[in-house]
Enzyme design. Structure first.
Site, PDB file in Angstrom:
ATOM      1  N   ARG A 233       0.732  -1.334  -0.004  1.00  0.00           N
ATOM      2  CA  ARG A 233      -0.606   0.075   0.054  1.00  0.00           C
ATOM      3  C   ARG A 233       0.506   1.343  -0.415  1.00  0.00           C
ATOM      4  O   ARG A 233      -0.098   1.987   0.071  1.00  0.00           O
ATOM      5  CB  ARG A 233      -0.933  -0.425   1.330  1.00  0.00           C
ATOM      6  CG  ARG A 233      -2.254  -0.921   0.491  1.00  0.00           C
ATOM      7  CD  ARG A 233      -3.024  -1.311   2.177  1.00  0.00           C
ATOM      8  NE  ARG A 233      -4.034  -2.206   1.589  1.00  0.00           N
ATOM      9  CZ  ARG A 233      -3.709  -3.913   1.994  1.00  0.00           C
ATOM     10  NH1 ARG A 233      -2.814  -3.657   2.699  1.00  0.00           N
ATOM     11  NH2 ARG A 233      -4.734  -4.120   1.890  1.00  0.00           N
TER      12      ARG A 233
ATOM     13  N   ASP B  88       8.528 -13.662   3.524  1.00  0.00           N
ATOM     14  CA  ASP B  88       9.691 -13.715   3.319  1.00  0.00           C
ATOM     15  C   ASP B  88      10.399 -14.434   3.693  1.00  0.00           C
ATOM     16  O   ASP B  88      11.361 -14.833   3.322  1.00  0.00           O
ATOM     17  CB  ASP B  88      10.343 -12.332   2.740  1.00  0.00           C
ATOM     18  CG  ASP B  88      10.146 -10.914   4.112  1.00  0.00           C
ATOM     19  OD1 ASP B  88      10.697 -11.414   5.542  1.00  0.00           O
ATOM     20  OD2 ASP B  88       9.391  -9.804   4.186  1.00  0.00           O
TER      21      ASP B  88
ATOM     22  N   HIS C 283       0.869 -15.240   7.539  1.00  0.00           N
ATOM     23  CA  HIS C 283       0.154 -15.487   6.347  1.00  0.00           C
ATOM     24  C   HIS C 283       1.308 -16.489   5.639  1.00  0.00           C
ATOM     25  O   HIS C 283       0.901 -16.699   4.494  1.00  0.00           O
ATOM     26  CB  HIS C 283       0.161 -13.786   5.509  1.00  0.00           C
ATOM     27  CG  HIS C 283      -0.690 -13.127   5.622  1.00  0.00           C
ATOM     28  ND1 HIS C 283      -0.579 -11.661   5.959  1.00  0.00           N
ATOM     29  CD2 HIS C 283      -1.636 -13.562   6.718  1.00  0.00           C
ATOM     30  CE1 HIS C 283      -1.806 -11.751   6.622  1.00  0.00           C
ATOM     31  NE2 HIS C 283      -3.096 -11.725   7.225  1.00  0.00           N
TER      32      HIS C 283
ATOM     33  N   CYS D 211       1.779 -30.255  -1.943  1.00  0.00           N
ATOM     34  CA  CYS D 211       1.265 -30.573  -2.915  1.00  0.00           C
ATOM     35  C   CYS D 211      -0.128 -30.993  -2.280  1.00  0.00           C
ATOM     36  O   CYS D 211      -0.757 -31.192  -1.787  1.00  0.00           O
ATOM     37  CB  CYS D 211       1.689 -31.772  -2.885  1.00  0.00           C
ATOM     38  SG  CYS D 211       0.363 -33.380  -4.772  1.00  0.00           S
TER      39      CYS D 211
ATOM     40  N   CYS E 243       3.603 -31.969  -8.574  1.00  0.00           N
ATOM     41  CA  CYS E 243       4.815 -32.836  -8.244  1.00  0.00           C
ATOM     42  C   CYS E 243       4.818 -34.094  -8.343  1.00  0.00           C
ATOM     43  O   CYS E 243       3.909 -34.033  -9.913  1.00  0.00           O
ATOM     44  CB  CYS E 243       3.086 -33.073  -6.188  1.00  0.00           C
ATOM     45  SG  CYS E 243       3.872 -34.575  -5.797  1.00  0.00           S
TER      46      CYS E 243
ATOM     47  N   ASN F  54       5.485   3.701  12.297  1.00  0.00           N
ATOM     48  CA  ASN F  54       5.312   3.230  10.568  1.00  0.00           C
ATOM     49  C   ASN F  54       4.968   4.440  10.245  1.00  0.00           C
ATOM     50  O   ASN F  54       4.896   5.452  10.139  1.00  0.00           O
ATOM     51  CB  ASN F  54       3.288   3.187  10.304  1.00  0.00           C
ATOM     52  CG  ASN F  54       2.719   2.275   9.441  1.00  0.00           C
ATOM     53  OD1 ASN F  54       3.674   0.899   8.631  1.00  0.00           O
ATOM     54  ND2 ASN F  54       2.478   2.638   8.462  1.00  0.00           N
TER      55      ASN F  54
HETATM   56  P1  CNA Z   1       1.044  -2.722   3.380  1.00  0.00           P
HETATM   57  O1  CNA Z   1      -0.524  -2.565   3.924  1.00  0.00           O
HETATM   58  O2  CNA Z   1       1.083  -2.618   2.506  1.00  0.00           O
HETATM   59  O3  CNA Z   1       1.168  -1.882   4.537  1.00  0.00           O
HETATM   60  C1  CNA Z   1       2.917  -1.496   5.106  1.00  0.00           C
HETATM   61  C2  CNA Z   1       2.786  -0.173   5.843  1.00  0.00           C
HETATM   62  O4  CNA Z   1       4.354  -0.049   5.689  1.00  0.00           O
HETATM   63  C3  CNA Z   1       2.230   0.873   4.417  1.00  0.00           C
HETATM   64  O5  CNA Z   1       1.747   1.686   6.089  1.00  0.00           O
HETATM   65  C4  CNA Z   1       3.333   2.088   4.858  1.00  0.00           C
HETATM   66  O6  CNA Z   1       3.781   3.324   4.810  1.00  0.00           O
HETATM   67  C5  CNA Z   1       4.528   1.090   5.470  1.00  0.00           C
HETATM   68  N1  CNA Z   1       6.177   1.052   5.580  1.00  0.00           N
HETATM   69  C6  CNA Z   1       6.558   0.509   3.563  1.00  0.00           C
HETATM   70  N2  CNA Z   1       7.730   0.829   4.329  1.00  0.00           N
HETATM   71  C7  CNA Z   1       8.239   1.171   5.985  1.00  0.00           C
HETATM   72  C8  CNA Z   1       9.007   1.563   6.293  1.00  0.00           C
HETATM   73  N3  CNA Z   1      10.408   0.869   6.048  1.00  0.00           N
HETATM   74  N4  CNA Z   1       9.119   1.276   7.571  1.00  0.00           N
HETATM   75  C9  CNA Z   1       7.700   1.586   8.782  1.00  0.00           C
HETATM   76  N5  CNA Z   1       7.121   1.881   7.651  1.00  0.00           N
HETATM   77  C10 CNA Z   1       7.116   1.960   6.315  1.00  0.00           C
HETATM   78  O7  CNA Z   1       1.608  -4.230   3.899  1.00  0.00           O
HETATM   79  P2  CNA Z   1       0.881  -4.656   5.308  1.00  0.00           P
HETATM   80  O8  CNA Z   1       1.787  -6.015   6.057  1.00  0.00           O
HETATM   81  O9  CNA Z   1       0.524  -3.952   5.799  1.00  0.00           O
HETATM   82  O10 CNA Z   1      -0.220  -5.424   4.950  1.00  0.00           O
HETATM   83  C11 CNA Z   1      -0.046  -7.079   4.904  1.00  0.00           C
HETATM   84  C12 CNA Z   1      -0.105  -7.747   3.863  1.00  0.00           C
HETATM   85  C13 CNA Z   1       1.326  -7.490   3.064  1.00  0.00           C
HETATM   86  C14 CNA Z   1       0.182  -9.331   4.407  1.00  0.00           C
HETATM   87  O11 CNA Z   1      -1.323 -10.348   3.966  1.00  0.00           O
HETATM   88  C15 CNA Z   1       1.649  -9.450   3.655  1.00  0.00           C
HETATM   89  O12 CNA Z   1       1.553 -11.336   2.864  1.00  0.00           O
HETATM   90  C16 CNA Z   1       1.592  -9.597   2.796  1.00  0.00           C
HETATM   91  N6  CNA Z   1       2.939  -8.611   1.392  1.00  0.00           N
HETATM   92  C17 CNA Z   1       4.368  -9.666   2.544  1.00  0.00           C
HETATM   93  C18 CNA Z   1       5.577  -8.412   1.870  1.00  0.00           C
HETATM   94  C19 CNA Z   1       6.670  -9.552   2.535  1.00  0.00           C
HETATM   95  O13 CNA Z   1       6.421 -10.415   2.942  1.00  0.00           O
HETATM   96  N7  CNA Z   1       8.026  -8.157   2.626  1.00  0.00           N
HETATM   97  C20 CNA Z   1       5.585  -8.236   0.600  1.00  0.00           C
HETATM   98  C21 CNA Z   1       4.486  -7.343  -0.025  1.00  0.00           C
HETATM   99  C22 CNA Z   1       3.023  -7.240   1.011  1.00  0.00           C
END
Ligand code: CNA
Length: 238
Positions: free
Chosen positions: A36, A106, A121, A129, A150, A213
């Site tokens: 987001r 990740d 998640h 499989c 598989c 955040n």
């Molecule tokens: P999101 O909804 O994308 O929110 C991410 C938040 O982090 C946002 O509000 C940003 O402003 C904030 N943000 C970005 N970079 C930084 C930083 N360096 N420092 C502080 N804040 C920051 O992601 P959520 O995790 O809230 O949503 C959940 C989803 C995203 C889950 O289902 C995950 O599986 C999924 N996801 C995971 C990954 C990963 O594994 N790295 C990557 C992309 C999405």
């Protein structure tokens, strides 16, 4: 008066029952885009909305397209932990942090050395499989084209929770247990938009809720300390 970062350092220094709950923002400094942010996955244009492409319905009805999108956008095998992952692993080693609860898939917390990681998640590193349940490592997804199969010809599905799928209850209950008995809860790098994960914050009963955040979240008003900054910088400076 103490600034917020000094206050956070003091809170961390004085506690041995810290729990961390985080999301995709924890890994953006490692080169993995979140959903987001302005440059996140949801801001780009695709044939279908990305939430749909990461849904169970899409997986079942457009399996090959799902895997093409998933391989290209969700897997980052070369990413390295950043200062946030490393600090959290150090705090666990010092006996101060009891658990990392993450929405990320990740594996970077484990790569940084964290042992008690609750993956709400799932993880790109676990795959199975759908027919015979045989388990497969990430390579079986990465090194194939199209739909990974598989030996028994069943589809190999990543053990990640897609939209419309439910979370593993045992992981969820453990997360609730850690959060409800935590002295300090640090929430960071999550937009707190995805439920039921975001609702976990409501189980915290203490008075040291720290929210770190880059942007505002719907739960800022609940926190005792809110820091709108990069989590890697903030945790790295503790
Ligand atoms: P999101 O909804 O994308 O929110 C991410 C938040 O982090 C946002 O509000 C940003 O402003 C904030 N943000 C970005 N970079 C930084 C930083 N360096 N420092 C502080 N804040 C920051 O992601 P959520 O995790 O809230 O949503 C959940 C989803 C995203 C889950 O289902 C995950 O599986 C999924 N996801 C995971 C990954 C990963 O594994 N790295 C990557 C992309 C999405």
């Amino acid at each position: 008066m103490m600034n917020k970062k000094d206050l956070l350092s003091e809170i961390v220094r004085d506690s041995d029952n810290i729990v961390f709950f985080g999301g995709a923002g924890v890994s953006t400094k490692s080169g993995i885009p979140d959903f987001r942010s302005d440059n996140g996955l949801f801001s780009a244009k695709y044939k279908y909305p990305p939430e749909y492409m990461l849904s169970h319905t899409f997986f079942m009805n457009h399996t090959e397209e799902f895997f093409n999108f998933y391989r290209e956008k969700m897997i980052y095998p070369d990413a390295k932990p950043n200062k946030a992952h490393i600090k959290l692993a150090e705090l666990e080693q010092e006996g101060k942090l009891k658990a990392v609860i993450t929405q990320n898939i990740d594996g970077l917390h484990q790569l940084a050395g964290s042992k008690n990681v609750l993956e709400l998640h799932g993880s790109v590193y676990r795959n199975y499989c759908m027919k015979c349940k045989k388990r497969y490592p990430l390579n079986n997804i990465l090194e194939t084209d199209g739909i990974p199969r598989c030996e028994c010809k069943g589809i190999i599905k990543p053990d990640v929770v897609l939209y419309e799928e439910s979370l593993d209850n045992s992981v969820l209950f453990k997360a609730i247990s850690y959060i409800s008995s935590a002295d300090v809860l640090i929430v960071g790098g999550t937009s707190l938009n995805v439920y039921p994960a975001a609702g976990l914050v409501d189980y915290y009963k203490g008075d040291k809720l720290v929210l770190i955040n880059k942007t505002e979240t719907p739960m800022d008003y609940k926190a005792n300390i809110v820091i709108h900054d990069s989590i890697d910088e903030v945790l790295g400076d503790i």
